[in-house]
Motif scaffolding. Structure first.
Motif, mmCIF file in Angstrom:
data_model
loop_
_atom_site.group_PDB
_atom_site.id
_atom_site.type_symbol
_atom_site.label_atom_id
_atom_site.label_comp_id
_atom_site.label_asym_id
_atom_site.label_seq_id
_atom_site.Cartn_x
_atom_site.Cartn_y
_atom_site.Cartn_z
ATOM 1 N N GLU A 1 5.537 -7.253 10.778
ATOM 2 C CA GLU A 1 6.025 -6.592 12.006
ATOM 3 C C GLU A 1 5.060 -6.819 13.165
ATOM 4 O O GLU A 1 5.469 -6.777 14.330
ATOM 5 C CB GLU A 1 6.214 -5.087 11.764
ATOM 6 C CG GLU A 1 7.401 -4.734 10.886
ATOM 7 C CD GLU A 1 7.064 -4.695 9.401
ATOM 8 O OE1 GLU A 1 5.960 -5.164 9.015
ATOM 9 O OE2 GLU A 1 7.907 -4.209 8.621
ATOM 10 N N GLY A 2 3.798 -7.052 12.854
ATOM 11 C CA GLY A 2 2.816 -7.287 13.914
ATOM 12 C C GLY A 2 2.787 -8.733 14.373
ATOM 13 O O GLY A 2 2.020 -9.093 15.271
ATOM 14 N N LEU B 1 5.173 4.491 6.229
ATOM 15 C CA LEU B 1 5.254 4.041 7.624
ATOM 16 C C LEU B 1 6.572 3.348 7.941
ATOM 17 O O LEU B 1 6.839 3.026 9.103
ATOM 18 C CB LEU B 1 4.078 3.096 7.934
ATOM 19 C CG LEU B 1 2.679 3.687 7.724
ATOM 20 C CD1 LEU B 1 1.606 2.684 8.135
ATOM 21 C CD2 LEU B 1 2.506 4.993 8.493
ATOM 22 N N GLY B 2 7.374 3.084 6.929
ATOM 23 C CA GLY B 2 8.687 2.462 7.187
ATOM 24 C C GLY B 2 8.603 0.997 7.566
ATOM 25 O O GLY B 2 9.559 0.434 8.105
ATOM 26 N N LEU B 3 7.464 0.373 7.287
ATOM 27 C CA LEU B 3 7.312 -1.050 7.617
ATOM 28 C C LEU B 3 7.762 -1.874 6.409
ATOM 29 O O LEU B 3 6.954 -2.341 5.608
ATOM 30 C CB LEU B 3 5.856 -1.356 7.995
ATOM 31 C CG LEU B 3 5.371 -0.627 9.254
ATOM 32 C CD1 LEU B 3 3.870 -0.814 9.448
ATOM 33 C CD2 LEU B 3 6.129 -1.129 10.491
ATOM 34 N N THR B 4 9.072 -2.028 6.305
ATOM 35 C CA THR B 4 9.639 -2.632 5.091
ATOM 36 C C THR B 4 9.683 -4.154 5.147
ATOM 37 O O THR B 4 10.222 -4.785 4.235
ATOM 38 C CB THR B 4 11.051 -2.088 4.835
ATOM 39 O OG1 THR B 4 11.819 -2.291 6.027
ATOM 40 C CG2 THR B 4 11.012 -0.611 4.487
ATOM 41 N N GLY B 5 9.106 -4.730 6.187
ATOM 42 C CA GLY B 5 9.011 -6.194 6.231
ATOM 43 C C GLY B 5 8.118 -6.734 5.127
ATOM 44 O O GLY B 5 8.331 -7.833 4.620
ATOM 45 N N THR B 6 7.116 -5.958 4.732
ATOM 46 C CA THR B 6 6.245 -6.350 3.616
ATOM 47 C C THR B 6 7.023 -6.149 2.317
ATOM 48 O O THR B 6 7.514 -5.054 2.056
ATOM 49 C CB THR B 6 4.971 -5.479 3.612
ATOM 50 O OG1 THR B 6 4.263 -5.721 4.832
ATOM 51 C CG2 THR B 6 4.076 -5.834 2.425
ATOM 52 N N GLY C 1 -2.242 -2.637 15.250
ATOM 53 C CA GLY C 1 -2.783 -2.130 16.507
ATOM 54 C C GLY C 1 -2.659 -0.632 16.696
ATOM 55 O O GLY C 1 -3.206 -0.076 17.650
ATOM 56 N N GLY C 2 -1.942 0.046 15.796
ATOM 57 C CA GLY C 2 -1.783 1.493 15.933
ATOM 58 C C GLY C 2 -2.532 2.225 14.833
ATOM 59 O O GLY C 2 -2.624 1.745 13.702
ATOM 60 N N ARG D 1 -10.196 -0.692 8.418
ATOM 61 C CA ARG D 1 -9.900 -2.098 8.665
ATOM 62 C C ARG D 1 -8.518 -2.263 9.289
ATOM 63 O O ARG D 1 -7.631 -1.439 9.103
ATOM 64 C CB ARG D 1 -10.005 -2.891 7.360
ATOM 65 C CG ARG D 1 -11.448 -3.041 6.897
ATOM 66 C CD ARG D 1 -11.546 -3.850 5.623
ATOM 67 N NE ARG D 1 -11.090 -3.097 4.469
ATOM 68 C CZ ARG D 1 -10.979 -3.625 3.246
ATOM 69 N NH1 ARG D 1 -11.262 -4.899 3.043
ATOM 70 N NH2 ARG D 1 -10.592 -2.876 2.237
ATOM 71 N N GLU D 2 -8.336 -3.355 9.995
ATOM 72 C CA GLU D 2 -7.085 -3.616 10.714
ATOM 73 C C GLU D 2 -6.085 -4.302 9.773
ATOM 74 O O GLU D 2 -6.364 -5.379 9.240
ATOM 75 C CB GLU D 2 -7.384 -4.524 11.921
ATOM 76 C CG GLU D 2 -6.169 -5.080 12.627
ATOM 77 C CD GLU D 2 -5.457 -4.052 13.508
ATOM 78 O OE1 GLU D 2 -6.158 -3.218 14.103
ATOM 79 O OE2 GLU D 2 -4.217 -4.103 13.586
#
Lengths: 273, 146
Positions: free
Chosen positions: B70-71, B25-30, B4-5, B64-65
């Motif tokens: 995290e989302g 982006l620091g999105l380490t859940g992936t 969403g961002g 693309r989204e």
């Protein structure tokens, strides 16, 4: 490395074509292909199914759900890979997959890489070829290619049309490629005849998606039946008849593939009878 | 777009979406496990469709989204996975939930075969598959109205 994103075919000028990326990205990362320039061809290669024409940019996930295409091709697409890969990979790219031979993938100086020896012939070759394996025993991994071979598809590139059987060639001393495409030649569309009946079956190491140990495509046109196999030769392999299986030249570790193929062929023929 | 961002990342061509998500982006859940598109640990959604971020080049994502684990913090699957004890080491769990969320969005009440088919691209080396199926079936039952 740079990425070009041309909006028309005329603007495609060299570079390594990239569509779904499921093949090219791992090959790049492993150093099996090298490129200064990647060309994102998604905007220039046709997509979708129109009558008997399939755009090379059509995703496997779209084809597996399309009731208009031959059922052998639909099933081959459904069985070809995981859901994520099928939602990324295109039919054109699927046809041009490189072998899964571990010697080739590990960059052994093998026949396919231009050397003089097929390491698989002497070494580990459980997943390798039973036909056309004299100089290179690699196995072609594409399920849809076998289905398209059985239904007699034609490939249209940006330069010519050719029967899918002529898209592939066994590697030779002079030319180690397994396709007849020229440098930079792009597959644009497939012309896929509609058989009266067709079917695709495959044996895998796992119950859910894996590369074919043996894949069998069968198609019936009038009184004639055409068979093609995946995973049994360095290229998709057309079989004149079920009896032609007896002409296989298996290696010690691939003899089981002949025994796997026999009942699969029988079942595929029963399914289209 | 990520969860969403809007993000613009400045990385060399050849960088994968997984690396950009994690390292920029620091999105380490992936998670990245096999790194070559076999295992499904890196699964994210692109416009709602599960794809493998470890073999997706970030420069091809465009506008693309992207939806990562995290989302999906508020997705009922998260609690369902906990209640079904559907994790052991947990490394594959983000990818499992991302795939399962896409399945339930497309098919709110999937049958057993649909679940198995849709989840077949997410491997679990701990073998928690029956419990993952149970977690998805629990959310599907809620969608069915209990």
């Amino acid at each position: 490395m740079e990425l070009r994103q041309p909006s028309s075919l005329a603007d495609v000028d060299g570079g390594l074509p990239l569509a779904g990326g499921t093949e090219v990205v791992p090959l790049l990362r492993d150093g099996l292909v090298e490129a200064e320039t990647l060309v994102d061809i998604r905007a220039v290669v046709p997509k979708g199914v129109s009558g008997t024409t399939i755009g090379a940019g059509t995703l496997l996930a779209e084809l597996e759900a399309d009731p208009e295409i031959p059922s052998a091709l639909r099933e081959a697409c459904r069985l070809a890979a995981s859901p994520q890969l099928r939602s990324m990979g295109t039919i054109g790219g699927n046809l041009l997959q490189a072998t899964r031979c571990w010697y080739w993938r590990l960059k052994y100086p093998c026949f396919l890489h231009g050397g003089s020896t097929c390491h698989a012939r002497q070494g580990e070759h459980r997943e390798h070829a039973i036909f056309g394996n004299e100089q290179c025993a690699s196995a072609h991994p594409s399920d849809p290619a076998a289905a398209l071979l059985a239904v007699g598809a034609t490939v249209r590139t940006d330069r010519r049309e050719l029967p899918i059987g002529e898209l592939y060639r066994l590697p030779t001393e002079d030319d180690r490629n397994v396709t007849a495409l020229e440098p930079g030649e792009l597959i644009l569309e497939l012309e896929v005849p509609r058989p009266e009946a067709s079917h695709y079956l495959k044996a895998m190491d796992r119950a859910r998606w894996a590369f074919p140990l043996v894949g069998v495509a069968a198609a019936r046109f009038g009184d004639g039946v055409r068979l093609a196999l995946a995973g049994v030769a360095p290229i998709p392999w057309a079989l004149d008849s079920a009896d032609a299986l007896e002409q296989a030249t298996p290696l010690p570790g691939t003899a089981y593939k002949v025994e796997l193929a026999r009942p699969l062929i029988r079942r595929a023929l029963d399914a289209i009878a | 777009m990520v969860n969403g961002g809007l993000h613009e990342v400045d990385v060399p061509v050849g960088t994968t979406l997984a690396d950009a998500l994690r390292d920029v982006l620091g999105l380490t859940g992936t998670k990245i496990a096999c790194g070559e598109g076999h295992c499904g640990a890196c699964t994210v959604q692109l416009d709602g469709v599960p794809v493998l971020s470890c073999i997706t080049l970030v420069h091809t994502v465009g506008e693309r989204e992207v939806t990562t684990i995290e989302g999906l913090r508020e997705h009922p699957l998260v609690q369902a996975f906990v209640e079904a004890d559907a994790t052991q080491c947990g490394f594959c769990t983000p990818g499992q939930i991302v795939s399962a969320a896409a399945l339930l969005a497309a098919t709110p009440r999937p049958g057993h075969d649909e679940i198995v088919h849709a989840m077949s691209g997410n491997l679990c080396r701990c073998g928690t598959y029956p419990k993952i199926e149970r977690a998805i079936e629990a959310v599907a039952a809620e969608n069915r109205g209990g």
